[in-house]
Design a protein around this motif. Sequence first.
Motif, PDB file in Angstrom:
ATOM      1  N   LYS A 208       0.357  -1.191  -0.105  1.00 46.76           N
ATOM      2  CA  LYS A 208       0.114  -0.041   0.000  1.00 46.76           C
ATOM      3  C   LYS A 208       0.433   1.235   0.017  1.00 46.76           C
ATOM      4  N   ARG A 209       2.596   1.319   0.122  1.00 47.19           N
ATOM      5  CA  ARG A 209       2.805   2.299  -0.230  1.00 47.19           C
ATOM      6  C   ARG A 209       3.861   1.804  -1.215  1.00 47.19           C
ATOM      7  N   PRO A 210       3.785   1.601  -2.621  1.00 45.51           N
ATOM      8  CA  PRO A 210       4.162   1.869  -3.099  1.00 45.51           C
ATOM      9  C   PRO A 210       5.193   3.340  -3.913  1.00 45.51           C
ATOM     10  N   GLY A 211       6.351   2.362  -4.473  1.00 48.31           N
ATOM     11  CA  GLY A 211       7.702   2.800  -4.192  1.00 48.31           C
ATOM     12  C   GLY A 211       8.402   3.782  -2.978  1.00 48.31           C
ATOM     13  N   GLU A 212       7.651   3.571  -1.317  1.00 53.74           N
ATOM     14  CA  GLU A 212       8.476   3.449  -0.099  1.00 53.74           C
ATOM     15  C   GLU A 212       9.309   1.692  -0.055  1.00 53.74           C
ATOM     16  N   TYR A 213      10.593   2.809   0.022  1.00 50.93           N
ATOM     17  CA  TYR A 213      11.381   0.905   0.429  1.00 50.93           C
ATOM     18  C   TYR A 213      11.952   1.154   1.971  1.00 50.93           C
ATOM     19  N   PHE A 214      11.758   0.131   2.664  1.00 49.86           N
ATOM     20  CA  PHE A 214      12.528  -0.296   3.801  1.00 49.86           C
ATOM     21  C   PHE A 214      13.251  -1.088   3.595  1.00 49.86           C
ATOM     22  N   PRO A 215      14.795  -0.741   4.154  1.00 51.77           N
ATOM     23  CA  PRO A 215      15.827  -1.305   3.688  1.00 51.77           C
ATOM     24  C   PRO A 215      15.643  -2.539   5.590  1.00 51.77           C
ATOM     25  N   ILE A 216      15.782  -3.557   4.924  1.00 54.33           N
ATOM     26  CA  ILE A 216      16.495  -4.689   6.141  1.00 54.33           C
ATOM     27  C   ILE A 216      17.770  -4.863   5.964  1.00 54.33           C
ATOM     28  N   GLU A 217      18.519  -4.351   7.130  1.00 54.33           N
ATOM     29  CA  GLU A 217      20.040  -4.438   7.387  1.00 54.33           C
ATOM     30  C   GLU A 217      19.688  -4.783   8.987  1.00 54.33           C
ATOM     31  N   GLU A 218      21.752  -4.746   9.207  1.00 54.45           N
ATOM     32  CA  GLU A 218      22.230  -4.811  10.763  1.00 54.45           C
ATOM     33  C   GLU A 218      23.331  -3.288  10.589  1.00 54.45           C
ATOM     34  N   ASP A 219      24.004  -3.790   9.319  1.00 54.47           N
ATOM     35  CA  ASP A 219      25.083  -2.498   9.653  1.00 54.47           C
ATOM     36  C   ASP A 219      24.813  -1.977   7.969  1.00 54.47           C
ATOM     37  N   ALA A 220      25.873  -1.625   7.970  1.00 53.54           N
ATOM     38  CA  ALA A 220      26.334  -0.440   6.609  1.00 53.54           C
ATOM     39  C   ALA A 220      26.564  -1.326   5.424  1.00 53.54           C
ATOM     40  N   GLY A 221      26.950  -2.954   5.653  1.00 53.22           N
ATOM     41  CA  GLY A 221      27.394  -3.552   4.658  1.00 53.22           C
ATOM     42  C   GLY A 221      26.097  -4.168   4.467  1.00 53.22           C
ATOM     43  N   GLY A 222      24.191  -3.877   4.284  1.00 58.65           N
ATOM     44  CA  GLY A 222      23.555  -4.366   3.673  1.00 58.65           C
ATOM     45  C   GLY A 222      23.137  -5.641   4.295  1.00 58.65           C
ATOM     46  N   THR A 223      22.196  -5.875   3.611  1.00 56.43           N
ATOM     47  CA  THR A 223      21.624  -7.247   3.259  1.00 56.43           C
ATOM     48  C   THR A 223      21.670  -8.391   2.179  1.00 56.43           C
ATOM     49  N   THR A 224      22.834  -9.148   2.447  1.00 57.08           N
ATOM     50  CA  THR A 224      22.277  -9.837   0.622  1.00 57.08           C
ATOM     51  C   THR A 224      21.353 -11.190   1.469  1.00 57.08           C
ATOM     52  N   LEU A 225      20.230 -11.635   1.206  1.00 55.28           N
ATOM     53  CA  LEU A 225      19.521 -12.636   1.825  1.00 55.28           C
ATOM     54  C   LEU A 225      19.753 -14.012   1.099  1.00 55.28           C
ATOM     55  N   LEU A 226      20.492 -13.234  -0.703  1.00 54.80           N
ATOM     56  CA  LEU A 226      20.459 -15.227  -1.071  1.00 54.80           C
ATOM     57  C   LEU A 226      21.609 -15.205  -1.297  1.00 54.80           C
ATOM     58  N   SER A 227      23.154 -14.551  -0.681  1.00 52.78           N
ATOM     59  CA  SER A 227      24.165 -14.396  -1.250  1.00 52.78           C
ATOM     60  C   SER A 227      25.053 -15.544  -0.203  1.00 52.78           C
ATOM     61  N   SER A 228      25.541 -16.608  -0.505  1.00 49.24           N
ATOM     62  CA  SER A 228      26.071 -17.663  -0.048  1.00 49.24           C
ATOM     63  C   SER A 228      27.946 -17.580   0.435  1.00 49.24           C
ATOM     64  N   TYR A 229      28.420 -18.436   1.897  1.00 48.95           N
ATOM     65  CA  TYR A 229      29.415 -18.133   1.604  1.00 48.95           C
ATOM     66  C   TYR A 229      29.775 -18.299   1.192  1.00 48.95           C
ATOM     67  N   ASP A 230      31.633 -18.783   1.100  1.00 48.18           N
ATOM     68  CA  ASP A 230      32.644 -19.047   0.122  1.00 48.18           C
ATOM     69  C   ASP A 230      33.215 -20.171   0.864  1.00 48.18           C
ATOM     70  N   LEU A 231      33.774 -20.902   0.227  1.00 43.19           N
ATOM     71  CA  LEU A 231      33.865 -22.444   0.555  1.00 43.19           C
ATOM     72  C   LEU A 231      35.307 -22.389   0.731  1.00 43.19           C
ATOM     73  N   ASN A 232      35.866 -23.013   1.939  1.00 41.28           N
ATOM     74  CA  ASN A 232      37.128 -23.245   2.082  1.00 41.28           C
ATOM     75  C   ASN A 232      37.372 -24.980   3.110  1.00 41.28           C
ATOM     76  N   LEU A 233      38.867 -25.580   2.052  1.00 37.78           N
ATOM     77  CA  LEU A 233      38.801 -26.837   2.728  1.00 37.78           C
ATOM     78  C   LEU A 233      39.917 -27.075   3.070  1.00 37.78           C
TER      79      LEU A 233
END
Length: 397
Positions: A208-233
């Motif tokens: 109901k508020r088109p164009g009004e965006y609400f950030p989902i972040e905990e720090d200045a790096g923002g949030t990339t909900l779908l981004s995975s860790y890198d692998l290190n074995l």
Amino acid sequence: MRPVELLSPAGNLEKCKTALYFGADAVYAGGPVFNLRAGSANFSLTELRQAVDDAHARGKRLYVTVNAFARNTDFASFPAYVRTLDAMEVDAILVSDLGFLSAAKQAAPDLEIHISTQANCLNYMAARAYYELGAKRVVLARECTLEEIADIRAHVPDTLELEAFVHGAMCMAYSGRCLISSFLTGRDSNRGDCAQACRWNYALMEEKRPGEYFPIEEDAGGTTLLSSYDLNLIEHLDALRQAGLDSLKIEGRMKSAGYVATVTNAYRKALDGESNFPLLQRELHSVSHREFSTGFYFNELRIHPASQGVYLQDCVFAAIVRQSAAGQAVVEQKNKFSLGDTLEILSPGSLGLSFTLEQMWDADTGLPLQSAPHPAQRVRIACPYPLHELDILRKRL
């Protein structure tokens, strides 16, 4: 334990030579068509021919990725392409599509075929089926645990080779099968044109508020909900070998030559018996990466933090050595460096050497320089340690 191959990425000829120089037993590369890097990380046929020759001259192997998801129109040109690769004596091709597997066996019966991780092989019955269809090797799905890998090894023919990834970026989708890029941008990741939409920062918008965006972040790096860790074995290679793997694969055809050199060198040293893991981890942290994890191998997949999208690195790739002589070397600039900088040397024969840059000249004119600010600028430097062609110089941040 079975002998194990270190397999490194080759996004172009320079990266191919770099990977081989720093200890890869084999490299994998993409040709001009049918691979999952439709952008810049591809070879022309002429470049592939040169890369094959370079690898074979060193007693190493080169594999070509042909692992795009096939469409009907692809089969008009695919057989001729496979015959071309066979004629230039590539050591194997990687496929993910059963149609490509069948067509490749018909076009070039003696060409070795590896099944790509895109085929998401998770069990020994599937691995056996690929073997019976003519595959020499299966690159296992990234979702396999170490226990599952050992079970697959125990239930497949000894002559079927098993390969798995040990380092680098991981896709959030099941074995890389993803439609997010196609849906958001029209670029098909399964045909090599991924826009990496999973790495983007996202926000919420209330209907109901088109164009009004609400950030989902905990720090200045923002949030990339779908981004995975890198692998290190790197600290678990013995366990991977004991599970029965034949090849350990490093991700990164899109990464820099400095990345390829650093990661290949670290894993080469680990495989050769270097047990100073804090030093090897320091090497791996020096290049650009997201936070590390052990992926699915130990059934302990870590929960995604809010700042996962941030890339980390402890060093800047400063230059690559092109020519060397006693006390001096001609280097090609990759990032700006200046007199007074402390430069670290990355070389197959050493770890941890550094020196202060005190003298530098233009490689063409001989005029003294204070800094090297221009991309690909060639300069001559004084160095107290022996340098060799393809050695890397870097600056620690």
